[in-house]
Design an enzyme around this catalytic site. Sequence first.
Site: not given
Length: 969
Positions: A307-310, A342-343, A365
Amino acid sequence: MGRCIILLLAVQLASTSYLLPGDVAPKHYDLRLAFDVDPKTNYSFFGVADILLNVKSATSKIVLHAQDFTVAEDKVTLLGPSDAPSVLGLELNDTYNFLTINLESNLAEGADYLLRIPFYGNLQTGLDGVYISTYVNKKIKAKEYLIATQFEATYARKGFPCFDEPLYKATFRLNIGHHRDYTAVSNMPLFNSSNENALENVWPWEKIGKKFKNDISHFVWDQFENSVPMSTYLVAFVVSKFAHVESPPRLSNTKFRIWAREDAIDQTAYAANIGPRVLSHFERWFNVSFPLPKQDMIAIPDFSAGAMENWGLVTYRETALLYDGAQSSFLNKERVAEVIAHELAHQWFGNLVTMKWWSDLWLNEGFATFAASVGVDAVEPAWHADRGYAVDNVLSVLSLDALESSHPVSVQIDDPKRISEIFDEISYRKGSTIIRMMVMFLGDAVFREAIHNYLVKHSYSNAEQDDLWNELTAASERHGGLTRNVTVKEIMDTWTTQTGYPLLTVTRDYGDKSLTISQKRYLALGARSPSGASWWVPLSVLCRGEGVQGSRPLQWLAAGEGVAALHRFEHGAAPHQWVLFNQDMIAPYRVNYDPQNWQLLVDTMTGAQYTEVPVLGRVQLLSDAFELAWTNQLDYSTALQLVSYLQRETEYLPLSTGLRALSRVENVLKRSPDYGAFQKFVRRLIGETYNRVGGLATGKINNGDDLNSVKMQVMTSAWACRMKVPGCEENAIALFDKWMNSPRPDEENPIPLDLRRTVYCVAVARGSVREWRFALERRRASNVAAARDQLLHALACSRDVWILAQYLEWAVTEGSEVRRQDAAAVVAAVARSANGLYVARDFLYGRIADVHAAFSQGRRLGYIFKTLLDQFTTQKELDEFLAWREVNAKYLEESSLAVDQAVERARVNIDWLSRNGRHVVARLREFSSQRRVPTLDSWQAQPAFMQSIFAIHNISSHRLPAYKYNIGM
């Protein structure tokens, strides 16, 4: 002297040449983009970046980043407060993707200028930058297209011209043009939509329409609200035909939406429920409100990371966001919860406060990994995520950080190409582990007060680890400070700026209730030279009879203590009582004891009162015993006697730790003639537990509401089948046959959800091409990513070389059965099997150019080679690889750290097999032949001639490896 100064200056300049000069900085981006999601036009796009700049120091050039698109040089303009200098020309540096705009005169220091850069190009089908992806809508059986973004770490420059370093925060306003059949989402809410070409003053529709081959009436331009200040890597947008659901407003003050393929929207309910609850919990836990008006989470069919936390638009793999109660396992559900937490933690750590440079990636992270356990524990308290995640993290750290080729938590990055390499267990798991350590020695209240102050002080800005230490020290001192008058920085710098962790050697004086402690860095291959490293080590000590609640107050072993001279420590244990260090796993370190204390611990563990040792203490003991035996600092007699108690263990964490330790032995024996002895040993160890917790014979999950009970059944079933426990494989094959004989196999699957991965693998391995093709067809038909993922791994279980070779070919072939996001997992899964190792090795050696082209990120290639070399057990295999690497080094430049670690792992395996192979196999055979659990004395009481054999082996094995293998096909 002058020459020395010039040389020093040259070195300093060279060391920072990869960074932007800093003469100008962006304040705001106005991005206008138009995309044609059509393969007939090769996915054409046009864009304009209007960047408001502030001049920090007078300069006649503007340097920023641009990659993989064409800048319309004749359209680049600069406007200023008065007469702005004219643009003379552009230069592009391919090494660091620098776009240099040369000006006729200097910009005025302190002034603001508006830089306009028009650009155009074609989207690619990769997994970074702005990329095109496809999927099949199973309802209408049609191929659909979408545009997605992945800008971390250095890929925003592939989407638009920008200052692509985390230090350069700015606000963003996006305007995205697209076909009206599609929907666009971005970081911020939609402001308005228009039918007018937003790029008309730079790219008139007359120009765009010729390229798009479409009428303007088919397009719409969506303008989004201005963002808060953020780094470029957090910008995101998706253009798709996706549907969405909105979370109930009562769960959060923030509008929450979950997006997915239209035919997968029914799999979003779980995310829609826990997402806003986790966000609300973090607002309370950090005591800092979420600053955006909405939070979107979207499942992308092709996505390189989990995933990516944009900020405001978190992107996920489908397996990390979607959950289908009928086809996703309990473990899939746990994974979804963990990744979401997490995100969402990143929205504070990483987004609100961002590291200044990637050297401190762990601030992002590590915190998000730790906070994931906090978030999951809040919404799913029965899972005990705080304890389970801590164990997983610590054990991973103890494994990787025992290598000389590991790296510090805060690591110098002097080449942007190396950034991807540190997205590893050290930044994530060691970062999380030492944050948990701080919570434990500071206390929850002090820690949270400091974190709140840190977040508020550095909001919408950047920080480095010393900024965090300052706030933690200040909060600690307001509450009385730490013992020994030490600061948080003094303690934590020993954990973040040094590679590795300590081994404590504890030697008791049984006459006066004291002991001595020494510390040195623990290394899997042993120290080649004294490192002199030392740590501030929190000493959490438990004596038998005290109970966990009565354990002693935390004390410290200071950096420098226990190095040149032994450190004396007082305790309360009587001579017949054991002493246990790190019983709560407060920090990542190993402990070795004197023989008598080991005996006392083993006696308790193998007796009726083994629960006197707390759960995490049992985990620490098992991990330490096997690792110390691996490096010949503890006799395997002690380790194997200790692990024998697992026949009675009812807790998942210690049992999984013991089997995890044994898996290292399995890994080096599985291609040897002695693998059968290992299987027999483990059969005896887990046979009763396998039957007690349900196994495969019951055809169901026994206690499906208890996550740890499910994990116990899943783990023991997988091991039982691999170790040939009678009936296990037969039960798996029977379940799979029942599925194959179902008239509607895509709707009716009799195999229990959480046991499917084990059953699938056994059936494919023991079956023929018929079973393999059946699994492939079921994967094609499935609409649930978690179900497809289970079958993806099962297909790699085949023992047929031609099938495995075909599977590997698919992994590097665009448009094949294997999606680009799954390609690395397929290659690694094939390489992990005994048969597949040879097929994968030959494929990688012979097709490295194709493999490198297929995997756009270095860490994916590094992961593959780690998997491959982790199974090497002979010097011949390693030498062949080293010779091959020398010839093909250019393909491994972005994964050099991971490859170095892989080589060291192989050396660790080879070294162990030569020193310990025969000795350990003899012990395994002895244990397996006895009718009762042997005592430690029976392990150690060997006939003199046996002791001589072992002694001769240990002396000669360095010259003559115990086993040699023919690695030819």
